[in-house]
Scaffold this motif. Structure first.
Motif: not given
Length: 179
Positions: A44-52, A139-150, A154-161
């Motif tokens: 949870k703390s890792q997910a919160k940190e990554q979200l921040e 397009a730049k904004h969309k790319d940045h947001v998409t990259e950040t969300l991905q 990925a980090s959340a899935v890795e922590a869950w695994n």
């Protein structure tokens, strides 16, 4: 020979051993539960940190895009001002050339038509450039947001695994010690 007393002692001894094993299993379950709670808190703390971090990256990207948009707007305003100044200069030059007789006015009308057509063309080009700039910024904004969300996903899935693997290892160890 088997006596009642021997049977009672054996039963008591078996009950004590069973109670001891139950106590050991109970302790292991409590330890495992504590470990799982700790790992869940870590995830949870890792997910919160990554979200921040993601939020910060998004804010930074938005700031950069706003800065670029302001620069584009400033450039557009500068070009528009230059175009306006150019038009006024040309108009004043034309006005000075003519004495405003009927023929001069007709000629002035034609020159003004040509100048306005030129201005309309320049404004159309400028408008097209602005649209392209806005599209690029979007397009730049969309790319940045998409990259950040991905990255966040990925980090959340890795922590869950990691937690899941740890739980599976503990289950396997329990089965081995319990068998």
């Amino acid at each position: 020979m088997v006596t009642k007393k021997n049977l009672e002692e054996q039963a008591k001894q078996a009950a004590d051993e069973l109670e001891q094993k139950v106590s050991e299993v109970k302790d292991k379950v409590l330890d495992t539960a504590a470990d799982v709670k700790e790992k869940v808190q870590d995830v949870k703390s890792q997910a919160k940190e990554q979200l921040e971090e993601s939020k910060e990256q998004i804010k930074q990207n938005i700031s950069e895009l706003e800065s670029e948009a302001q620069k584009a707007n400033s450039s557009f305003q500068d070009q528009l001002t230059h175009l306006k100044d150019d038009f006024i200069t040309r108009f004043n030059e034309i006005k000075e050339k003519f004495t405003f007789s009927q023929d001069d006015l007709i000629e002035l009308k034609e020159v003004v038509k040509i100048e306005f057509a030129s201005i309309v063309d320049e404004i159309a080009k400028l408008s097209k450039e602005v649209k392209e700039d806005v599209s690029q910024l979007s397009a730049k904004h969309k790319d940045h947001v998409t990259e950040t969300l991905q990255k966040t996903k990925a980090s959340a899935v890795e922590a869950w695994n990691k937690v899941k693997e740890s739980d599976e290892k503990k289950d396997t160890e329990k089965e081995k010690t319990g068998a």
